[in-house]
Scaffold this motif. Structure first.
Motif, PDB file in Angstrom:
ATOM      1  N   THR A  81     130.727  18.908  53.662  1.00  0.00           N
ATOM      2  CA  THR A  81     132.057  18.316  53.509  1.00  0.00           C
ATOM      3  C   THR A  81     132.525  18.611  52.089  1.00  0.00           C
ATOM      4  N   LEU A  82     133.803  18.886  51.951  1.00  0.00           N
ATOM      5  CA  LEU A  82     134.381  19.234  50.660  1.00  0.00           C
ATOM      6  C   LEU A  82     135.679  18.481  50.483  1.00  0.00           C
ATOM      7  N   GLY A  83     135.740  17.679  49.413  1.00  0.00           N
ATOM      8  CA  GLY A  83     136.975  16.960  49.139  1.00  0.00           C
ATOM      9  C   GLY A  83     138.065  17.891  48.667  1.00  0.00           C
ATOM     10  N   SER A  84     137.790  18.669  47.609  1.00  0.00           N
ATOM     11  CA  SER A  84     138.803  19.594  47.108  1.00  0.00           C
ATOM     12  C   SER A  84     138.156  20.703  46.290  1.00  0.00           C
ATOM     13  N   LEU A  85     138.765  21.860  46.339  1.00  0.00           N
ATOM     14  CA  LEU A  85     138.401  23.020  45.530  1.00  0.00           C
ATOM     15  C   LEU A  85     139.671  23.604  44.952  1.00  0.00           C
ATOM     16  N   ASN A  86     139.723  23.680  43.622  1.00  0.00           N
ATOM     17  CA  ASN A  86     140.889  24.239  42.950  1.00  0.00           C
ATOM     18  C   ASN A  86     140.436  25.417  42.094  1.00  0.00           C
ATOM     19  N   VAL A  87     141.009  26.593  42.320  1.00  0.00           N
ATOM     20  CA  VAL A  87     140.669  27.806  41.585  1.00  0.00           C
ATOM     21  C   VAL A  87     141.941  28.372  40.979  1.00  0.00           C
ATOM     22  N   HIS A  88     141.929  28.531  39.646  1.00  0.00           N
ATOM     23  CA  HIS A  88     143.082  29.093  38.945  1.00  0.00           C
ATOM     24  C   HIS A  88     142.601  30.270  38.108  1.00  0.00           C
ATOM     25  N   LYS A  98     138.662  42.616  34.118  1.00  0.00           N
ATOM     26  CA  LYS A  98     138.298  41.392  33.409  1.00  0.00           C
ATOM     27  C   LYS A  98     138.691  40.176  34.236  1.00  0.00           C
ATOM     28  N   ILE A  99     137.962  39.098  34.036  1.00  0.00           N
ATOM     29  CA  ILE A  99     138.210  37.863  34.768  1.00  0.00           C
ATOM     30  C   ILE A  99     138.474  36.747  33.766  1.00  0.00           C
ATOM     31  N   GLU A 100     139.641  36.136  33.889  1.00  0.00           N
ATOM     32  CA  GLU A 100     140.016  34.998  33.052  1.00  0.00           C
ATOM     33  C   GLU A 100     140.196  33.790  33.967  1.00  0.00           C
ATOM     34  N   VAL A 101     139.247  32.872  33.896  1.00  0.00           N
ATOM     35  CA  VAL A 101     139.261  31.691  34.759  1.00  0.00           C
ATOM     36  C   VAL A 101     139.762  30.502  33.956  1.00  0.00           C
ATOM     37  N   ASP A 102     140.944  30.013  34.303  1.00  0.00           N
ATOM     38  CA  ASP A 102     141.475  28.826  33.635  1.00  0.00           C
ATOM     39  C   ASP A 102     140.843  27.551  34.170  1.00  0.00           C
ATOM     40  N   ASP A 103     140.494  27.553  35.458  1.00  0.00           N
ATOM     41  CA  ASP A 103     140.004  26.310  36.048  1.00  0.00           C
ATOM     42  C   ASP A 103     139.346  26.595  37.398  1.00  0.00           C
ATOM     43  N   ILE A 104     138.113  26.155  37.535  1.00  0.00           N
ATOM     44  CA  ILE A 104     137.480  26.036  38.846  1.00  0.00           C
ATOM     45  C   ILE A 104     136.940  24.615  38.935  1.00  0.00           C
ATOM     46  N   THR A 105     137.504  23.814  39.812  1.00  0.00           N
ATOM     47  CA  THR A 105     137.112  22.419  39.955  1.00  0.00           C
ATOM     48  C   THR A 105     136.694  22.150  41.401  1.00  0.00           C
ATOM     49  N   LEU A 106     135.504  21.597  41.539  1.00  0.00           N
ATOM     50  CA  LEU A 106     134.937  21.265  42.838  1.00  0.00           C
ATOM     51  C   LEU A 106     134.650  19.777  42.838  1.00  0.00           C
ATOM     52  N   GLN A 107     135.103  19.047  43.880  1.00  0.00           N
ATOM     53  CA  GLN A 107     134.938  17.605  43.901  1.00  0.00           C
ATOM     54  C   GLN A 107     134.530  17.119  45.289  1.00  0.00           C
ATOM     55  N   GLN A 108     133.724  16.052  45.277  1.00  0.00           N
ATOM     56  CA  GLN A 108     133.353  15.321  46.492  1.00  0.00           C
ATOM     57  C   GLN A 108     132.769  16.251  47.557  1.00  0.00           C
ATOM     58  N   VAL A 109     131.575  16.763  47.244  1.00  0.00           N
ATOM     59  CA  VAL A 109     130.892  17.688  48.147  1.00  0.00           C
ATOM     60  C   VAL A 109     129.597  17.041  48.643  1.00  0.00           C
ATOM     61  N   THR A 110     129.331  17.168  49.928  1.00  0.00           N
ATOM     62  CA  THR A 110     128.038  16.787  50.492  1.00  0.00           C
ATOM     63  C   THR A 110     127.458  17.992  51.218  1.00  0.00           C
ATOM     64  N   VAL A 111     126.146  18.187  51.098  1.00  0.00           N
ATOM     65  CA  VAL A 111     125.469  19.343  51.683  1.00  0.00           C
ATOM     66  C   VAL A 111     124.259  18.864  52.467  1.00  0.00           C
ATOM     67  N   ARG A 128     131.502  16.069  40.826  1.00  0.00           N
ATOM     68  CA  ARG A 128     132.536  16.905  40.210  1.00  0.00           C
ATOM     69  C   ARG A 128     131.904  18.047  39.441  1.00  0.00           C
ATOM     70  N   PHE A 129     132.462  19.248  39.610  1.00  0.00           N
ATOM     71  CA  PHE A 129     132.052  20.437  38.866  1.00  0.00           C
ATOM     72  C   PHE A 129     133.302  21.095  38.317  1.00  0.00           C
ATOM     73  N   PHE A 130     133.258  21.442  37.022  1.00  0.00           N
ATOM     74  CA  PHE A 130     134.401  22.095  36.378  1.00  0.00           C
ATOM     75  C   PHE A 130     133.899  23.275  35.558  1.00  0.00           C
ATOM     76  N   LEU A 131     134.635  24.390  35.597  1.00  0.00           N
ATOM     77  CA  LEU A 131     134.276  25.578  34.833  1.00  0.00           C
ATOM     78  C   LEU A 131     135.532  26.227  34.282  1.00  0.00           C
ATOM     79  N   GLU A 132     135.443  26.609  33.008  1.00  0.00           N
ATOM     80  CA  GLU A 132     136.493  27.395  32.345  1.00  0.00           C
ATOM     81  C   GLU A 132     135.835  28.586  31.666  1.00  0.00           C
ATOM     82  N   SER A 133     136.321  29.776  31.953  1.00  0.00           N
ATOM     83  CA  SER A 133     135.695  30.984  31.425  1.00  0.00           C
ATOM     84  C   SER A 133     136.754  32.002  31.057  1.00  0.00           C
ATOM     85  N   HIS A 134     136.789  32.383  29.771  1.00  0.00           N
ATOM     86  CA  HIS A 134     137.723  33.391  29.288  1.00  0.00           C
ATOM     87  C   HIS A 134     136.918  34.498  28.606  1.00  0.00           C
TER      88      HIS A 134
END
Length: 332
Positions: A81-88, A98-111, A128-134
């Protein structure tokens, strides 16, 4: 006549490009996104034999993807189950490799892996998982990870002895990536593992932890870390069915109130350095370490511990040591 012929050829050449542009524009229209969501989930369900539901897929210009309310069910188990996944992700750098990641946010996950993986079962939740990579360059094999956060995450692993072992080819392509991690924060993260056949159980919990300025150069085997701090940690190890005996029991170890502070870690061959700024913990048996601090380093010729101090509620130990790599290499 010639002008008309050129006009027809131009239209033929431009038609695929125009169709592609129209399709790209349609991907950002909500009704089209809703239609594609239904078709994709229906196809995936038929192909996998599972019940796959996606509540919402929202693609915004240029590359901002939002997915909500995902369910993967294989009766009678809910696998995901996945509450939300936001990829920017920034679009233009992709054309340069090149890959410029402003936001990857993963919330409310059950496995729940159920019986999908032979010999093991994985169950857990991710808050909650958040990643920013430039600065990910696929050509130069370099990656800059600016910020990572992980919180309210608990993973359980159960291993069985029924898994079959197969010989695999261990040859692999050399990995030459260089990774820079600026900041990593963990909060309320735990991991547990069980081996039912051996009656062994292990668990670890992190209250809070942070990593600042870590580097890994896989090609040159260079690793460094500016600062690491862990607080509110605990760890447990149990084996066998017998109850813990009074005092220290090697079959039942329970450590709590772990606090670790490390500075200036470095490893490259014989060049090593570590500063243990603080360490303290309490064990089930009553063993306590009030403070442990010191430094260790080595270079091409020497291995040295200039000073290491251990304090307990009732004792104190000071240690200093110095030796040469030549003595380590002598068999006697």
């Amino acid at each position: 006549m010639k002008r008309k012929w050129i006009k027809w050829v131009s239209w033929i050449l431009l038609t695929p490009i125009l169709l592609f542009v129209v399709l790209m524009v349609l991907l950002y229209v909500p009704p089209v996104q809703n239609f594609l969501r239904k078709q994709a989930t229906s196809y995936a369900s038929e192909a996998t034999g599972m019940q796959i539901n996606v509540g919402r897929i929202d693609l915004r210009f240029p590359l901002n993807l939002l997915v909500r309310d995902v369910e993967v069910i294989q009766v009678p188990d809910t696998l995901l189950t996945l509450g939300s996944l936001n990829v920017h992700v920034q679009a233009m750098p992709l054309f340069k490799g090149k890959i410029e990641v402003d936001d990857i946010t993963l919330q409310q996950v059950t496995v729940n892996s159920a019986d999908l993986i032979e010999g093991m079962k994985i169950r857990g939740v991710l808050g909650r998982f958040f990643l920013e990579s430039h600065g990910v360059d696929l050509t130069d094999e370099t990656a800059v990870i600016n910020h990572v956060e992980l919180s309210d995450t608990h993973i359980g692993l159960v291993l069985n002895d029924t898994a079959t072992t197969e010989k695999t080819d261990t040859a692999s392509v050399p990995i030459n990536w260089k990774v820079d991690l600026h900041q990593l924060n963990l909060e309320n993260v735990s991991f547990s593992m069980q081996l039912p056949a051996d009656s062994m159980r292990m668990a670890a919990h992190i209250g809070e932890a942070s990593v600042n300025d870590a580097q890994a150069d896989l090609k040159n085997q260079f690793y460094s870390l500016k600062q690491f701090l862990l607080s509110g940690g605990s760890a447990n190890y149990d084996t066998g069915a017998a109850k813990p005996v009074e005092g220290f029991d090697a079959s039942h170890i329970a450590v709590r109130d772990i606090r670790i502070g490390l500075d200036s870690l470095l490893y490259k061959g014989r060049d090593m350095n570590a500063v243990l700024r603080e360490f303290s913990m309490n064990e089930r048996s009553g063993l306590s370490i009030t403070s442990l601090a010191g430094r260790a380093y080595s270079n091409d010729s020497i291995i040295s511990v200039p000073g290491l101090k251990l304090q307990t509620p009732h004792s104190e130990i000071d240690l200093s040591a110095h030796t040469y790599w030549e003595l380590v290499n002598i068999p006697t």
